[in-house]
Motif scaffolding. Sequence first.
Motif, PDB file in Angstrom:
ATOM      1  N   ASP A 107      -1.150   0.746  -2.323  1.00  0.00           N
ATOM      2  CA  ASP A 107      -2.209   1.626  -2.809  1.00  0.00           C
ATOM      3  C   ASP A 107      -2.177   3.001  -2.173  1.00  0.00           C
ATOM      4  N   ASP A 134      -5.198   1.742  -8.953  1.00  0.00           N
ATOM      5  CA  ASP A 134      -6.517   1.771  -9.582  1.00  0.00           C
ATOM      6  C   ASP A 134      -6.341   1.794 -11.096  1.00  0.00           C
ATOM      7  N   ASN A 181      -8.709  -2.762  -8.707  1.00  0.00           N
ATOM      8  CA  ASN A 181      -7.678  -2.615  -7.691  1.00  0.00           C
ATOM      9  C   ASN A 181      -7.240  -3.977  -7.172  1.00  0.00           C
ATOM     10  N   ASP A 208     -12.625  -6.563  -5.528  1.00  0.00           N
ATOM     11  CA  ASP A 208     -12.893  -5.136  -5.628  1.00  0.00           C
ATOM     12  C   ASP A 208     -14.365  -4.924  -5.961  1.00  0.00           C
TER      13      ASP A 208
END
Length: 346
Positions: A107, A134, A181, A208
């Motif tokens: 990420d 995302d 995510n 998430d």
Amino acid sequence: MRVAVLFGGKSGEHTVSCISAASVLDNIHTEKYSILKIGITGEGEWYLTEATSAQIRSGEWETLSKKKAVLSPDTAHHGFLLWEEDGIKHLPVDVIFPVMHGDYCEDGCLQGLCELAGIPYVGCGVCASAVGMDKEVAKTVFSAAGIPVAKGISVEKKDAHTVAARIKEDFSYPVFIKPANAGSSLGASKVVSPEELGTALDEAFRYDTKVLVEEYIEAREIECAVLGNEDPQASVLGEIVPSASFYDYDAKYVDGTSELLIPAPLTEEESRQIREYAVRAFRAVGAKGLSRVDFFKDKKTGRVVINEINTLPGFTDISMYPKLWQATGVPYSDLIDRLIAFAVRT
């Protein structure tokens, strides 16, 4: 060239990372590289290990002798700080190969640490990694790039009580609920009735604080592997025929019964269009090195929409990314060589 292979991590995909790393270690050209194996536990502790690939695959490596080793953000060290009995020593490396998935791994967090350390690393940079992770942000970028996306909405955890009404207004069942995510289909559910909604939301919010609600498409699942930096290339396409109602975590990594069709049975024009979309998506997020781009092709209408981009795709023995490149003419070991070379050139 000294290559540090990183695996494990704090994400829900810790086990998948260990399996992927074992496959990389089984296939990397050991006569070309000096390999350091750096494992990160589920609690976030970093260790240098001499465990075999089998011991890494099984998770046994955590019970074996190991030394504390952390990546130093000080560029003068250009590598790791290793805790020895007689003090802390420097362990320089030339390239980092992060075979890691999920939060804190793909990420942008780990990529930012590598940037601070000033060490070349395999895969996408900070921005591309964060955008790709995302799903809501990625869909916005894809749409702006002219790539069709599935109809959907995002919901924060504090607004979970509004989901039922929004589905009733804008969708029809079934729908997909998934964390914005997360990877490997963790927390994803196919919801066929309002009665199942609460359980699906609870599962998604485990991973998430933001979830996506998307239209359900009775679709074929098509995947494309992309490789390169300035001139990215698309592989042949693969199709997944899931053993479950959709390609969930168990179907991907546990039971191995899903069918992989390589090349995907598509017309030349259909393949060309999807491969073009894959490269466009790769460029849109600013990717480099590698990504796997996944699509849905509606079985009734033929419509193609992008599902997601995976900036650090699975590298297990049954993973699509290495299989697609093998079918395109790049064996697993040569693929690793190319990824390391792309990392050094950036």
